[in-house]
Design a protein around this motif. Structure first.
Motif, PDB file in Angstrom:
ATOM      1  N   LYS A  36       0.827  -1.212   0.000  1.00  0.00           N
ATOM      2  CA  LYS A  36       0.000   0.000   0.000  1.00  0.00           C
ATOM      3  C   LYS A  36       0.857   1.257   0.000  1.00  0.00           C
ATOM      4  CE  LYS A  36      -3.838  -2.168   2.360  1.00  0.00           C
ATOM      5  NZ  LYS A  36      -4.617  -2.285   3.583  1.00  0.00           N
ATOM      6  N   ARG A  37       2.057   1.133   0.514  1.00  0.00           N
ATOM      7  CA  ARG A  37       2.949   2.294   0.641  1.00  0.00           C
ATOM      8  C   ARG A  37       3.909   2.466  -0.528  1.00  0.00           C
ATOM      9  NH1 ARG A  37       4.738   1.715   6.903  1.00  0.00           N
ATOM     10  NH2 ARG A  37       2.676   1.982   7.812  1.00  0.00           N
ATOM     11  N   GLY A  38       3.986   1.479  -1.399  1.00  0.00           N
ATOM     12  CA  GLY A  38       4.902   1.586  -2.530  1.00  0.00           C
ATOM     13  C   GLY A  38       5.387   0.226  -2.971  1.00  0.00           C
ATOM     14  N   GLU A  39       6.379   0.246  -3.854  1.00  0.00           N
ATOM     15  CA  GLU A  39       6.902  -0.985  -4.428  1.00  0.00           C
ATOM     16  C   GLU A  39       8.372  -1.145  -4.080  1.00  0.00           C
ATOM     17  OE1 GLU A  39       5.913  -2.386  -8.609  1.00  0.00           O
ATOM     18  OE2 GLU A  39       8.011  -1.759  -8.835  1.00  0.00           O
ATOM     19  N   ILE A  40       8.756  -2.386  -3.802  1.00  0.00           N
ATOM     20  CA  ILE A  40      10.159  -2.727  -3.584  1.00  0.00           C
ATOM     21  C   ILE A  40      10.627  -3.450  -4.838  1.00  0.00           C
ATOM     22  CG2 ILE A  40      11.802  -4.027  -2.185  1.00  0.00           C
ATOM     23  CD1 ILE A  40      10.486  -1.824  -0.585  1.00  0.00           C
ATOM     24  N   ASP A  41      11.701  -2.950  -5.455  1.00  0.00           N
ATOM     25  CA  ASP A  41      12.190  -3.559  -6.695  1.00  0.00           C
ATOM     26  C   ASP A  41      12.690  -4.982  -6.460  1.00  0.00           C
ATOM     27  OD1 ASP A  41      11.602  -1.247  -8.159  1.00  0.00           O
ATOM     28  OD2 ASP A  41      13.582  -0.389  -7.754  1.00  0.00           O
ATOM     29  N   LEU A  42      13.580  -5.150  -5.492  1.00  0.00           N
ATOM     30  CA  LEU A  42      14.129  -6.472  -5.174  1.00  0.00           C
ATOM     31  C   LEU A  42      14.206  -6.637  -3.667  1.00  0.00           C
ATOM     32  CD1 LEU A  42      17.208  -6.488  -7.601  1.00  0.00           C
ATOM     33  CD2 LEU A  42      15.057  -7.714  -7.934  1.00  0.00           C
ATOM     34  N   ILE A  43      13.957  -7.850  -3.229  1.00  0.00           N
ATOM     35  CA  ILE A  43      14.199  -8.207  -1.834  1.00  0.00           C
ATOM     36  C   ILE A  43      15.204  -9.346  -1.886  1.00  0.00           C
ATOM     37  CG2 ILE A  43      13.212  -9.003   0.333  1.00  0.00           C
ATOM     38  CD1 ILE A  43      10.490  -7.905  -0.688  1.00  0.00           C
ATOM     39  N   ALA A  44      16.336  -9.146  -1.224  1.00  0.00           N
ATOM     40  CA  ALA A  44      17.430 -10.106  -1.313  1.00  0.00           C
ATOM     41  C   ALA A  44      17.872 -10.526   0.092  1.00  0.00           C
ATOM     42  CB  ALA A  44      18.605  -9.498  -2.069  1.00  0.00           C
ATOM     43  N   ARG A  45      18.347 -11.752   0.169  1.00  0.00           N
ATOM     44  CA  ARG A  45      18.817 -12.273   1.445  1.00  0.00           C
ATOM     45  C   ARG A  45      20.157 -12.981   1.250  1.00  0.00           C
ATOM     46  NH1 ARG A  45      15.445 -15.269   6.168  1.00  0.00           N
ATOM     47  NH2 ARG A  45      17.250 -15.682   7.465  1.00  0.00           N
ATOM     48  N   ARG A  46      21.055 -12.714   2.165  1.00  0.00           N
ATOM     49  CA  ARG A  46      22.342 -13.414   2.198  1.00  0.00           C
ATOM     50  C   ARG A  46      22.640 -13.701   3.659  1.00  0.00           C
ATOM     51  NH1 ARG A  46      27.616 -10.784  -0.396  1.00  0.00           N
ATOM     52  NH2 ARG A  46      27.347  -9.400   1.369  1.00  0.00           N
ATOM     53  N   GLY A  47      22.612 -14.977   3.989  1.00  0.00           N
ATOM     54  CA  GLY A  47      22.801 -15.357   5.384  1.00  0.00           C
ATOM     55  C   GLY A  47      21.689 -14.770   6.237  1.00  0.00           C
ATOM     56  N   LYS A  48      22.060 -14.009   7.244  1.00  0.00           N
ATOM     57  CA  LYS A  48      21.083 -13.404   8.156  1.00  0.00           C
ATOM     58  C   LYS A  48      20.855 -11.924   7.862  1.00  0.00           C
ATOM     59  CE  LYS A  48      21.531 -16.717  11.823  1.00  0.00           C
ATOM     60  NZ  LYS A  48      20.319 -16.996  12.526  1.00  0.00           N
ATOM     61  N   VAL A  49      21.188 -11.511   6.623  1.00  0.00           N
ATOM     62  CA  VAL A  49      20.973 -10.127   6.199  1.00  0.00           C
ATOM     63  C   VAL A  49      19.854 -10.091   5.166  1.00  0.00           C
ATOM     64  CG1 VAL A  49      22.009  -8.102   5.102  1.00  0.00           C
ATOM     65  CG2 VAL A  49      23.393  -9.555   6.595  1.00  0.00           C
ATOM     66  N   LEU A  50      18.888  -9.208   5.386  1.00  0.00           N
ATOM     67  CA  LEU A  50      17.788  -8.999   4.457  1.00  0.00           C
ATOM     68  C   LEU A  50      17.902  -7.585   3.916  1.00  0.00           C
ATOM     69  CD1 LEU A  50      15.073 -10.130   3.308  1.00  0.00           C
ATOM     70  CD2 LEU A  50      13.960  -8.934   5.216  1.00  0.00           C
ATOM     71  N   ALA A  51      17.913  -7.460   2.597  1.00  0.00           N
ATOM     72  CA  ALA A  51      18.042  -6.141   1.970  1.00  0.00           C
ATOM     73  C   ALA A  51      16.840  -5.868   1.077  1.00  0.00           C
ATOM     74  CB  ALA A  51      19.320  -6.065   1.150  1.00  0.00           C
ATOM     75  N   PHE A  52      16.229  -4.716   1.292  1.00  0.00           N
ATOM     76  CA  PHE A  52      15.201  -4.195   0.402  1.00  0.00           C
ATOM     77  C   PHE A  52      15.936  -3.279  -0.562  1.00  0.00           C
ATOM     78  CE2 PHE A  52      13.027  -5.346   4.287  1.00  0.00           C
ATOM     79  CZ  PHE A  52      11.929  -6.049   3.806  1.00  0.00           C
ATOM     80  N   VAL A  53      15.909  -3.629  -1.846  1.00  0.00           N
ATOM     81  CA  VAL A  53      16.799  -2.989  -2.818  1.00  0.00           C
ATOM     82  C   VAL A  53      16.008  -2.140  -3.803  1.00  0.00           C
ATOM     83  CG1 VAL A  53      18.592  -3.390  -4.542  1.00  0.00           C
ATOM     84  CG2 VAL A  53      18.338  -4.993  -2.624  1.00  0.00           C
ATOM     85  N   GLU A  54      16.360  -0.874  -3.871  1.00  0.00           N
ATOM     86  CA  GLU A  54      15.828   0.040  -4.869  1.00  0.00           C
ATOM     87  C   GLU A  54      16.814   0.052  -6.038  1.00  0.00           C
ATOM     88  OE1 GLU A  54      13.331   3.163  -6.488  1.00  0.00           O
ATOM     89  OE2 GLU A  54      13.035   1.465  -5.150  1.00  0.00           O
ATOM     90  N   VAL A  55      16.324  -0.195  -7.238  1.00  0.00           N
ATOM     91  CA  VAL A  55      17.182  -0.234  -8.421  1.00  0.00           C
ATOM     92  C   VAL A  55      16.897   0.996  -9.271  1.00  0.00           C
ATOM     93  CG1 VAL A  55      17.811  -1.535 -10.487  1.00  0.00           C
ATOM     94  CG2 VAL A  55      17.150  -2.761  -8.403  1.00  0.00           C
ATOM     95  N   LYS A  56      17.943   1.688  -9.651  1.00  0.00           N
ATOM     96  CA  LYS A  56      17.818   2.836 -10.541  1.00  0.00           C
ATOM     97  C   LYS A  56      18.679   2.594 -11.768  1.00  0.00           C
ATOM     98  CE  LYS A  56      14.951   5.277  -8.274  1.00  0.00           C
ATOM     99  NZ  LYS A  56      13.600   5.378  -8.793  1.00  0.00           N
ATOM    100  N   THR A  57      18.068   2.749 -12.921  1.00  0.00           N
ATOM    101  CA  THR A  57      18.761   2.554 -14.190  1.00  0.00           C
ATOM    102  C   THR A  57      18.699   3.860 -14.962  1.00  0.00           C
ATOM    103  OG1 THR A  57      17.986   0.267 -14.187  1.00  0.00           O
ATOM    104  CG2 THR A  57      18.862   1.127 -16.268  1.00  0.00           C
ATOM    105  N   ARG A  58      19.844   4.356 -15.341  1.00  0.00           N
ATOM    106  CA  ARG A  58      19.921   5.599 -16.108  1.00  0.00           C
ATOM    107  C   ARG A  58      21.022   5.463 -17.152  1.00  0.00           C
ATOM    108  NH1 ARG A  58      16.065   5.927 -13.307  1.00  0.00           N
ATOM    109  NH2 ARG A  58      15.230   7.723 -12.187  1.00  0.00           N
ATOM    110  N   GLY A  59      20.981   6.333 -18.139  1.00  0.00           N
ATOM    111  CA  GLY A  59      21.931   6.273 -19.238  1.00  0.00           C
ATOM    112  C   GLY A  59      23.297   6.844 -18.932  1.00  0.00           C
ATOM    113  N   ASN A  60      23.386   7.688 -17.897  1.00  0.00           N
ATOM    114  CA  ASN A  60      24.685   8.294 -17.598  1.00  0.00           C
ATOM    115  C   ASN A  60      24.820   8.551 -16.101  1.00  0.00           C
ATOM    116  OD1 ASN A  60      23.645  11.038 -16.964  1.00  0.00           O
ATOM    117  ND2 ASN A  60      23.028  10.967 -19.114  1.00  0.00           N
ATOM    118  N   ALA A  61      26.037   8.838 -15.685  1.00  0.00           N
ATOM    119  CA  ALA A  61      26.344   9.009 -14.266  1.00  0.00           C
ATOM    120  C   ALA A  61      25.619  10.205 -13.666  1.00  0.00           C
ATOM    121  CB  ALA A  61      27.856   9.140 -14.075  1.00  0.00           C
ATOM    122  N   ALA A  62      25.494  11.272 -14.419  1.00  0.00           N
ATOM    123  CA  ALA A  62      24.823  12.467 -13.896  1.00  0.00           C
ATOM    124  C   ALA A  62      23.363  12.177 -13.573  1.00  0.00           C
ATOM    125  CB  ALA A  62      24.931  13.610 -14.901  1.00  0.00           C
TER     126      ALA A  62
END
Length: 116
Positions: A36-62
């Motif tokens: 209801k509050r928004g979208e999470i792009d990826l949810i990833a887990r490694r061992g006992k760490v859980l990461a909610f990951v926002e992914v940004k894709t752009r054509g250039n560094a700026a």
């Protein structure tokens, strides 16, 4: 760039980010998870760490430098808050990460970017 092209670019970036995370030992447990509050792009887990990951894709560094701000991170954190009960069993650390994706460059993984 029109809306459809931006959507394709974003999905492609999310696939690349998921691939990159898997190569780093992460297991993707959720993709494009809506709340209801928004979208999470990826949810990833490694061992006992859980990461909610926002992914940004752009054509250039700026453009990537402007893609993440406090407002966007606050929305990701709010959405993640509602998902902790679903994905957080058995974890010791929960964090918000950002993946920055550019064409012909290695993805950049920014770890634990939200301290709200």
């Amino acid at each position: 760039m029109n809306r459809q092209a931006a959507e394709r670019q974003g999905r492609h970036g999310e696939r690349l980010a998921a691939w990159w995370l898997r190569l780093q030992g992460w297991r993707i447990v959720g993709e494009r998870v809506r709340t209801k509050r928004g979208e999470i792009d990826l949810i990833a887990r490694r061992g006992k760490v859980l990461a909610f990951v926002e992914v940004k894709t752009r054509g250039n560094a700026a453009a990537l430098a402007l893609a993440i701000d406090e407002y966007r991170l606050r929305r990701v954190a709010a959405a993640a808050e509602g998902l902790i009960a679903r994905y957080g069993a058995g974890v010791d650390e929960i964090r918000i990460d950002v993946m920055l994706v550019r064409p012909w460059r290695m993805p950049v993984h920014l770890k634990n970017v939200w301290h709200g």
